[in-house]
Design a protein around this motif. Structure first.
Motif, mmCIF file in Angstrom:
data_model
loop_
_atom_site.group_PDB
_atom_site.id
_atom_site.type_symbol
_atom_site.label_atom_id
_atom_site.label_comp_id
_atom_site.label_asym_id
_atom_site.label_seq_id
_atom_site.Cartn_x
_atom_site.Cartn_y
_atom_site.Cartn_z
ATOM 1 N N HIS A 49 56.444 90.201 16.144
ATOM 2 C CA HIS A 49 56.758 89.980 14.733
ATOM 3 C C HIS A 49 58.219 89.941 14.343
ATOM 4 O O HIS A 49 58.782 88.992 13.786
ATOM 5 C CB HIS A 49 56.202 91.271 13.672
ATOM 6 C CG HIS A 49 54.728 90.909 13.557
ATOM 7 N ND1 HIS A 49 53.894 90.183 13.174
ATOM 8 C CD2 HIS A 49 53.792 91.948 13.928
ATOM 9 C CE1 HIS A 49 52.679 90.375 13.205
ATOM 10 N NE2 HIS A 49 52.441 91.660 13.830
ATOM 11 N N GLN A 50 58.950 90.649 15.025
ATOM 12 C CA GLN A 50 60.592 90.545 14.809
ATOM 13 C C GLN A 50 61.059 89.422 15.379
ATOM 14 O O GLN A 50 61.819 88.730 14.747
ATOM 15 C CB GLN A 50 61.228 91.826 15.461
ATOM 16 C CG GLN A 50 61.027 93.204 14.918
ATOM 17 C CD GLN A 50 61.873 94.292 15.630
ATOM 18 O OE1 GLN A 50 62.131 94.297 16.622
ATOM 19 N NE2 GLN A 50 61.957 95.429 14.859
ATOM 20 N N ALA A 51 60.557 88.852 16.419
ATOM 21 C CA ALA A 51 60.833 87.927 16.979
ATOM 22 C C ALA A 51 60.726 86.535 16.251
ATOM 23 O O ALA A 51 61.717 85.577 16.152
ATOM 24 C CB ALA A 51 60.333 87.328 18.437
ATOM 25 N N HIS A 52 59.626 86.541 15.339
ATOM 26 C CA HIS A 52 59.305 85.394 14.429
ATOM 27 C C HIS A 52 60.333 85.285 13.402
ATOM 28 O O HIS A 52 60.720 84.325 12.952
ATOM 29 C CB HIS A 52 57.858 85.468 14.194
ATOM 30 C CG HIS A 52 56.800 85.656 14.923
ATOM 31 N ND1 HIS A 52 55.601 86.140 14.957
ATOM 32 C CD2 HIS A 52 56.653 85.112 16.368
ATOM 33 C CE1 HIS A 52 55.077 86.021 15.795
ATOM 34 N NE2 HIS A 52 55.583 85.288 16.727
ATOM 35 N N HIS A 90 56.740 80.420 9.843
ATOM 36 C CA HIS A 90 56.801 81.531 10.459
ATOM 37 C C HIS A 90 55.729 82.935 10.217
ATOM 38 O O HIS A 90 55.665 83.407 11.081
ATOM 39 C CB HIS A 90 58.203 81.941 10.613
ATOM 40 C CG HIS A 90 58.887 80.922 11.529
ATOM 41 N ND1 HIS A 90 59.268 81.216 12.752
ATOM 42 C CD2 HIS A 90 59.787 80.026 11.219
ATOM 43 C CE1 HIS A 90 59.982 80.038 13.341
ATOM 44 N NE2 HIS A 90 60.001 79.333 12.379
ATOM 45 N N ALA A 91 55.563 83.027 8.910
ATOM 46 C CA ALA A 91 54.515 83.994 8.321
ATOM 47 C C ALA A 91 53.096 83.645 9.185
ATOM 48 O O ALA A 91 52.665 84.583 9.345
ATOM 49 C CB ALA A 91 54.707 83.894 6.790
ATOM 50 N N LYS A 92 52.858 82.415 9.123
ATOM 51 C CA LYS A 92 51.859 82.008 9.779
ATOM 52 C C LYS A 92 51.645 82.451 11.300
ATOM 53 O O LYS A 92 50.514 82.796 11.857
ATOM 54 C CB LYS A 92 51.287 80.513 9.749
ATOM 55 C CG LYS A 92 51.056 80.070 8.221
ATOM 56 C CD LYS A 92 50.923 78.602 8.334
ATOM 57 C CE LYS A 92 50.302 78.008 7.022
ATOM 58 N NZ LYS A 92 50.223 76.564 6.905
ATOM 59 N N ARG A 93 52.669 82.478 11.893
ATOM 60 C CA ARG A 93 52.862 82.862 13.227
ATOM 61 C C ARG A 93 52.635 84.325 13.262
ATOM 62 O O ARG A 93 51.800 84.659 14.205
ATOM 63 C CB ARG A 93 54.207 82.739 13.783
ATOM 64 C CG ARG A 93 54.355 81.190 14.239
ATOM 65 C CD ARG A 93 55.789 80.982 14.690
ATOM 66 N NE ARG A 93 56.042 81.663 15.959
ATOM 67 C CZ ARG A 93 57.412 81.820 16.383
ATOM 68 N NH1 ARG A 93 58.301 81.588 15.848
ATOM 69 N NH2 ARG A 93 57.357 82.423 17.619
ATOM 70 N N ASP A 94 53.059 85.013 12.368
ATOM 71 C CA ASP A 94 52.710 86.197 12.164
ATOM 72 C C ASP A 94 51.137 86.672 12.134
ATOM 73 O O ASP A 94 50.474 87.577 12.859
ATOM 74 C CB ASP A 94 53.438 87.247 11.026
ATOM 75 C CG ASP A 94 54.942 87.485 11.220
ATOM 76 O OD1 ASP A 94 55.206 87.773 12.445
ATOM 77 O OD2 ASP A 94 55.605 87.868 10.648
ATOM 78 N N VAL A 95 50.584 85.953 11.361
ATOM 79 C CA VAL A 95 49.149 86.080 11.174
ATOM 80 C C VAL A 95 48.438 85.752 12.556
ATOM 81 O O VAL A 95 47.517 86.422 12.832
ATOM 82 C CB VAL A 95 48.528 85.528 10.165
ATOM 83 C CG1 VAL A 95 47.094 85.031 9.943
ATOM 84 C CG2 VAL A 95 49.278 85.427 8.689
ATOM 85 N N GLN A 96 48.898 84.555 13.164
ATOM 86 C CA GLN A 96 48.419 84.389 14.430
ATOM 87 C C GLN A 96 48.512 85.458 15.444
ATOM 88 O O GLN A 96 47.554 85.612 16.282
ATOM 89 C CB GLN A 96 48.822 82.839 14.779
ATOM 90 C CG GLN A 96 48.445 81.808 14.089
ATOM 91 C CD GLN A 96 49.274 80.734 14.367
ATOM 92 O OE1 GLN A 96 50.467 80.625 14.836
ATOM 93 N NE2 GLN A 96 48.700 79.313 13.892
ATOM 94 N N HIS A 97 49.691 85.884 15.569
ATOM 95 C CA HIS A 97 50.076 86.851 16.340
ATOM 96 C C HIS A 97 48.966 88.164 16.100
ATOM 97 O O HIS A 97 48.525 88.657 17.033
ATOM 98 C CB HIS A 97 51.447 87.370 16.059
ATOM 99 C CG HIS A 97 52.031 88.646 16.877
ATOM 100 N ND1 HIS A 97 51.877 88.534 18.380
ATOM 101 C CD2 HIS A 97 52.552 89.939 16.772
ATOM 102 C CE1 HIS A 97 52.361 89.611 18.715
ATOM 103 N NE2 HIS A 97 52.693 90.614 17.685
ATOM 104 N N THR A 101 46.064 89.284 19.109
ATOM 105 C CA THR A 101 46.393 90.894 19.570
ATOM 106 C C THR A 101 45.703 91.691 18.893
ATOM 107 O O THR A 101 45.319 92.783 19.276
ATOM 108 C CB THR A 101 47.655 91.326 19.285
ATOM 109 O OG1 THR A 101 48.181 91.398 17.971
ATOM 110 C CG2 THR A 101 48.724 90.210 20.238
ATOM 111 N N ASN A 102 44.785 91.189 17.922
ATOM 112 C CA ASN A 102 43.756 92.090 17.349
ATOM 113 C C ASN A 102 44.542 93.171 16.592
ATOM 114 O O ASN A 102 44.133 94.483 16.876
ATOM 115 C CB ASN A 102 42.731 92.507 17.809
ATOM 116 C CG ASN A 102 41.715 93.141 17.044
ATOM 117 O OD1 ASN A 102 41.618 93.036 15.830
ATOM 118 N ND2 ASN A 102 40.735 93.874 17.862
#
Length: 111
Positions: A49-52, A90-97, A101-102
């Motif tokens: 998440h930090q990377a995003h 980038h918030a969508k990337r957090d959701v995908q992450h 990773t469940n």
């Protein structure tokens, strides 16, 4: 006069803080080791998440620094829209992450 308004040297700063769980005195060496593995997995998940966030900050800075407009009101509207779009992506990337990773479970963040 065309492109009479522009941004010069925009700098984006980002402060991130992750608070991890602590267990002061696990009652056994086995629980201590298990707890250490759990916290390491949570840390790894949160680092994603930090990377995003860092990617978003870099993209906002580089994209907005290139913007120009005929007037400053137009530029302000443009950079507001661009910044919001970049952050939303980038918030969508957090959701995908979290989905991939469940929420860290697939990375070992399970107690």
């Amino acid at each position: 006069m065309r492109n009479s308004c522009r941004i010069r040297n925009l700098r984006v700063s980002l402060r991130q803080r992750t608070v991890l769980p602590r267990w002061q005195n696990p009652p056994s060496p086995e629980l201590k080791a298990r707890w250490a593995r759990f916290v390491a997995a949570v840390r790894k998940h949160e680092e994603g998440h930090q990377a995003h966030g860092m990617d978003a900050a870099r993209e906002v800075q580089s994209t907005l620094n290139r913007q120009r407009a005929n007037d400053c009101a137009q530029l302000e509207r443009r950079i507001d829209a661009l910044g919001a779009e970049i952050i939303a992506r980038h918030a969508k990337r957090d959701v995908q992450h979290d989905a991939a990773t469940n929420h860290g479970i697939r990375q070992g963040a399970v107690w």
